[in-house]
Design a protein around this motif. Structure first.
Motif, short mmCIF file in Angstrom:
data_model
loop_
_atom_site.label_atom_id
_atom_site.label_comp_id
_atom_site.label_asym_id
_atom_site.label_seq_id
_atom_site.Cartn_x
_atom_site.Cartn_y
_atom_site.Cartn_z
N ASN A 179 0.99 -0.01 -7.66
CA ASN A 179 0.48 1.10 -6.92
C ASN A 179 1.19 2.53 -7.32
O ASN A 179 0.80 3.40 -6.84
CB ASN A 179 0.55 0.88 -5.49
N ASN A 180 2.30 2.29 -8.05
CA ASN A 180 3.06 3.56 -8.34
C ASN A 180 3.89 3.47 -9.75
O ASN A 180 3.95 2.04 -10.21
CB ASN A 180 3.73 4.27 -7.17
N GLU A 222 -8.15 6.18 -5.77
CA GLU A 222 -6.92 6.72 -5.21
C GLU A 222 -6.91 6.07 -3.69
O GLU A 222 -5.71 5.70 -3.09
CB GLU A 222 -7.28 8.25 -4.93
N LYS A 226 -3.66 3.86 -1.99
CA LYS A 226 -2.94 3.88 -0.83
C LYS A 226 -3.29 2.78 0.32
O LYS A 226 -2.23 2.45 1.10
CB LYS A 226 -3.61 5.23 0.06
N GLU A 229 -0.69 -0.02 -0.46
CA GLU A 229 0.47 0.40 -0.06
C GLU A 229 0.60 0.28 1.38
O GLU A 229 1.73 -0.30 1.92
CB GLU A 229 0.97 1.90 -0.57
#
Length: 249
Positions: A179-180, A222, A226, A229
């Motif tokens: 996720n990142n 996007e 989120k 997460e």
């Protein structure tokens, strides 16, 4: 001009078919980078099962075998035992590995088969339209749980790393996410370590990758990142769940 980054050689130079925001493309690259860095492309065999993961054979520049739904660990076991010098990995989604393939996963882990399993957990059935999966979260809305997953009637999600960690057989189990950038880098290290353990004949490794399915979640890429997460990572904590050889490193 210096080239900073390029496509891994173990990844075929073709556009992928995956939906925008799907995690498979990132995970494919991480697997291919591990194969490249270890110099094992010529002796690697991948096993694709059923679901969105089935198309892995279109993208990896290694020999690929098609398995029936859920049976990839059993097929990988046969390939590895017949050709012990090959590096064998499966590439599976949660609807495949944690549902119809539960027994194959558990028993290959219990036996300590010297294979590497890449397990993509996006909490839903992707290819077949967004049904509730074994990993769908409590309360999660899917095509077959329009009012949210009711744990009183269908039970709780299956936590694969936690379950397999109770067995004596596995050498290495880790849950990662994409996720990142920080988590992608950690996932890259874990996947390479799993392949390294196989080259060192240390036994069964499984890397669970928490991913996204924006199309079937009904979100933009996007928002899907989120949501993963904020909702998936608290329920599926990242980290190493078993490492028999951690003290050697």
């Amino acid at each position: 001009m210096e080239k900073i980054i390029e496509r891994p050689h173990a990844l075929i130079d073709v556009p992928t078919h995956y939906c925008p925001g799907c995690g498979h493309g990132i995970i494919h690259r991480l697997v291919a980078e591990a194969i490249d860095s270890l110099g094992i492309e010529g002796k690697t065999v991948g096993v694709a099962s059923v679901g969105c993961s089935v198309f892995a054979y279109n993208y990896f520049n290694v020999d690929m075998v098609q398995a029936a739904h859920g049976r990839a660990p059993a097929v990988a076991t046969g390939v590895k035992r017949a050709n012990p010098d090959n590096i064998v990995f499966t590439y599976q989604g949660d609807g495949d590995l944690a549902a119809i393939g539960t027994a194959e996963t558990v028993h290959s882990a219990a036996r300590g088969e010297n294979i590497t399993v890449i397990f993509v957990n996006n909490a839903i059935y992707g290819m077949t339209g967004g049904q509730m999966a074994p990993t769908s979260l409590p309360g999660q809305v899917t095509q077959t749980s329009p009012y949210g997953r009711d744990v009183n009637t269908v039970g709780y999600p299956v936590k694969v790393c936690e379950m397999l960690a109770q067995l004596d057989g596995p050498a290495y189990l880790e849950r990662v996410a994409i996720n990142n950038v920080k988590n992608i880098n950690a996932a890259k290290r874990a996947i390479k370590k799993a392949f390294t353990y196989q080259t060192e004949k240390k036994g069964f490794s499984l890397i669970e990758v928490v991913s996204t399915c924006p199309t079937n979640w009904g979100m933009t890429p996007e928002k899907a990142m989120k949501w993963a997460e904020e909702n998936m990572l608290p329920y599926y904590p990242l980290g190493v769940y078993k490492d028999k050889y951690a003290e050697e490193k």
